[in-house]
Design a protein around this motif. Structure first.
Motif, mmCIF file in Angstrom:
data_model
loop_
_atom_site.group_PDB
_atom_site.id
_atom_site.type_symbol
_atom_site.label_atom_id
_atom_site.label_comp_id
_atom_site.label_asym_id
_atom_site.label_seq_id
_atom_site.Cartn_x
_atom_site.Cartn_y
_atom_site.Cartn_z
ATOM 1 N N VAL A 194 -10.275 36.574 5.299
ATOM 2 C CA VAL A 194 -10.607 36.788 7.203
ATOM 3 C C VAL A 194 -11.661 35.434 7.051
ATOM 4 O O VAL A 194 -12.296 34.345 6.544
ATOM 5 C CB VAL A 194 -11.508 37.633 7.576
ATOM 6 C CG1 VAL A 194 -13.089 37.897 7.302
ATOM 7 C CG2 VAL A 194 -11.250 37.373 9.377
ATOM 8 N N TYR A 196 -12.949 33.987 10.602
ATOM 9 C CA TYR A 196 -14.095 33.854 11.933
ATOM 10 C C TYR A 196 -14.186 32.901 12.745
ATOM 11 O O TYR A 196 -14.178 31.690 11.907
ATOM 12 C CB TYR A 196 -14.860 34.537 11.682
ATOM 13 C CG TYR A 196 -15.307 36.246 11.831
ATOM 14 C CD1 TYR A 196 -15.321 37.382 12.422
ATOM 15 C CD2 TYR A 196 -15.475 36.194 9.666
ATOM 16 C CE1 TYR A 196 -15.236 38.187 11.972
ATOM 17 C CE2 TYR A 196 -15.652 37.505 10.134
ATOM 18 C CZ TYR A 196 -15.567 38.593 10.685
ATOM 19 O OH TYR A 196 -15.260 39.956 10.221
ATOM 20 N N THR A 208 -5.571 29.727 13.873
ATOM 21 C CA THR A 208 -5.041 30.530 13.541
ATOM 22 C C THR A 208 -3.614 30.386 13.323
ATOM 23 O O THR A 208 -3.264 30.826 12.086
ATOM 24 C CB THR A 208 -3.971 32.023 14.622
ATOM 25 O OG1 THR A 208 -6.065 31.282 15.832
ATOM 26 C CG2 THR A 208 -3.495 32.646 15.038
ATOM 27 N N PRO A 217 -6.658 38.005 8.051
ATOM 28 C CA PRO A 217 -6.753 38.131 9.770
ATOM 29 C C PRO A 217 -8.065 36.677 10.091
ATOM 30 O O PRO A 217 -8.397 36.409 9.278
ATOM 31 C CB PRO A 217 -7.268 39.089 9.377
ATOM 32 C CG PRO A 217 -7.595 39.725 8.103
ATOM 33 C CD PRO A 217 -6.755 38.901 7.238
ATOM 34 N N GLN A 219 -9.733 35.958 13.204
ATOM 35 C CA GLN A 219 -10.655 36.859 14.543
ATOM 36 C C GLN A 219 -10.999 35.365 15.009
ATOM 37 O O GLN A 219 -12.244 34.593 15.073
ATOM 38 C CB GLN A 219 -12.144 37.855 13.993
ATOM 39 C CG GLN A 219 -11.728 38.562 13.248
ATOM 40 C CD GLN A 219 -10.619 39.962 14.593
ATOM 41 O OE1 GLN A 219 -10.479 40.208 15.789
ATOM 42 N NE2 GLN A 219 -10.143 41.418 13.902
ATOM 43 N N ARG A 260 -7.590 39.443 17.688
ATOM 44 C CA ARG A 260 -7.154 38.877 16.882
ATOM 45 C C ARG A 260 -6.151 37.300 17.130
ATOM 46 O O ARG A 260 -5.685 37.144 17.382
ATOM 47 C CB ARG A 260 -6.382 39.489 16.419
ATOM 48 C CG ARG A 260 -6.326 40.994 15.661
ATOM 49 C CD ARG A 260 -6.902 40.154 14.159
ATOM 50 N NE ARG A 260 -5.907 40.076 13.260
ATOM 51 C CZ ARG A 260 -5.490 41.222 12.445
ATOM 52 N NH1 ARG A 260 -6.207 42.478 12.058
ATOM 53 N NH2 ARG A 260 -4.283 41.176 11.417
ATOM 54 N N GLU A 262 -3.885 35.733 16.028
ATOM 55 C CA GLU A 262 -2.057 35.923 15.956
ATOM 56 C C GLU A 262 -1.454 36.178 17.127
ATOM 57 O O GLU A 262 -0.327 36.948 17.274
ATOM 58 C CB GLU A 262 -1.665 36.435 14.374
ATOM 59 C CG GLU A 262 -1.867 37.869 14.166
ATOM 60 C CD GLU A 262 -3.372 38.562 13.679
ATOM 61 O OE1 GLU A 262 -3.181 39.332 13.225
ATOM 62 O OE2 GLU A 262 -3.838 37.437 13.361
ATOM 63 N N ARG A 263 -2.544 37.312 18.126
ATOM 64 C CA ARG A 263 -1.889 38.341 19.147
ATOM 65 C C ARG A 263 -2.476 36.677 20.593
ATOM 66 O O ARG A 263 -1.779 37.768 20.764
ATOM 67 C CB ARG A 263 -3.072 39.883 18.732
ATOM 68 C CG ARG A 263 -2.644 40.325 18.252
ATOM 69 C CD ARG A 263 -1.697 41.137 17.920
ATOM 70 N NE ARG A 263 -1.531 41.739 17.550
ATOM 71 C CZ ARG A 263 -2.221 43.241 16.752
ATOM 72 N NH1 ARG A 263 -2.489 44.001 17.753
ATOM 73 N NH2 ARG A 263 -2.022 44.321 15.474
#
Length: 285
Positions: A194, A196, A208, A217, A219, A260, A262-263
């Motif tokens: 992950v 951050y 990202t 992911p 963050q 997130r 990618e959102r």
């Protein structure tokens, strides 16, 4: 469950310069013991008779139990509000509300985490690093800025991280370039689970994109201008894709600042995409 914010009149304990930045430690019981990594505070600036009515939002760098609870804020002078803050001295008082926003989600099980910071955005990553290490996670840092004096926390990162990679655009510290130039190598070497990140929006967009390449992911704690900090004024909205695939204009202060990566539709930040829910002439509920 989110902690309820409180409003306190805090006393300035210390002020110091950290290269290009200012660090302000404030005695703020009630705020300190509710704070989690990624939270921020809304600070009233200018004094009681000021015309600067809106609060300024600052990520929380450090929290300590001293004097009933202290919080440290790191910032750069960008206008009259932050200039007023920079002139404060020990024993001055400060009106602040916090903790605000949604903090960083923490993994349930030990994993390998890469923490990426741009300029003073890295200030909020150290409390996160402590929390991750308490859960048995490995952490690796990538910190960057245009120049050496604007890289925040390099020494602390070297003490905490399994590895620390530094970048500056002018080559004055670490590797010449941007964090996105080295991030893929760090993720691959660490076999990261992950990422951050906190820093300027353009950096978060690039970070990202690298995370998406590795299918891990990301963050991100976004840096959006916030006036009220509590979701009323709507100055900090940005387009984010929901679990249902629908884009909504959400508030960075209450729905974030952590999302997130990618959102977040970074390329559309500052606009209302035509396909966002409720957009003029667009999708409706």
């Amino acid at each position: 469950m989110a902690a309820s914010p409180v409003q306190v009149t805090g006393t300035v304990l210390t002020t110091r310069r950290v290269d290009a930045y200012h660090a302000l430690t404030v005695v703020a019981p009630g705020v300190a013991d509710r704070t989690r990594p990624g939270h921020f505070v809304g600070v009233a600036v200018g004094g009681p008779s000021t015309s600067m009515l809106t609060r300024r939002a600052f990520a929380i760098h450090d929290v300590k139990p001293d004097y009933g609870g202290t919080v440290e804020l790191v910032f750069t002078v960008r206008g009259p509000g932050t200039a007023w803050l920079a002139d404060l001295r020990a024993r001055d008082t400060l009106d602040l509300v916090g903790p605000l926003g949604r903090p960083f989600p923490l993994p349930r099980d030990p994993c390998t985490c890469v923490l990426v910071g741009g300029e003073y955005g890295s200030a909020s990553l150290f409390a996160l690093g402590d929390a991750l290490q308490q859960r048995g996670c490995r952490i690796d840092f990538v910190l960057g800025a245009p120049s050496a004096d604007r890289v925040f926390g390099a020494l602390r990162a070297r003490r905490m991280g399994e590895t620390t990679t530094l970048t500056t655009e002018d080559g004055s510290l670490g590797m010449r370039g941007k964090v996105t130039d080295v991030l893929a190598g760090v993720i691959a070497d660490a076999r990261a689970d992950v990422v951050y990140a906190c820093g300027p929006m353009a950096m978060l967009q690039g970070v990202t994109a690298v995370g998406v390449e590795f299918d891990i992911p990301v963050q991100v704690a976004v840096e959006e201008s916030m006036a009220c900090g509590i979701g009323v004024c709507m100055t900090c909205v940005l387009p984010v894709i929901g679990d249902d695939g629908v884009t909504r204009m959400v508030r960075a202060c209450t729905d974030g600042p952590v999302f997130r990566g990618e959102r977040v539709r970074f390329e559309d930040v500052g606009t209302i995409p035509f396909d966002a829910l409720g957009a003029p002439g667009g999708r409706h509920a």
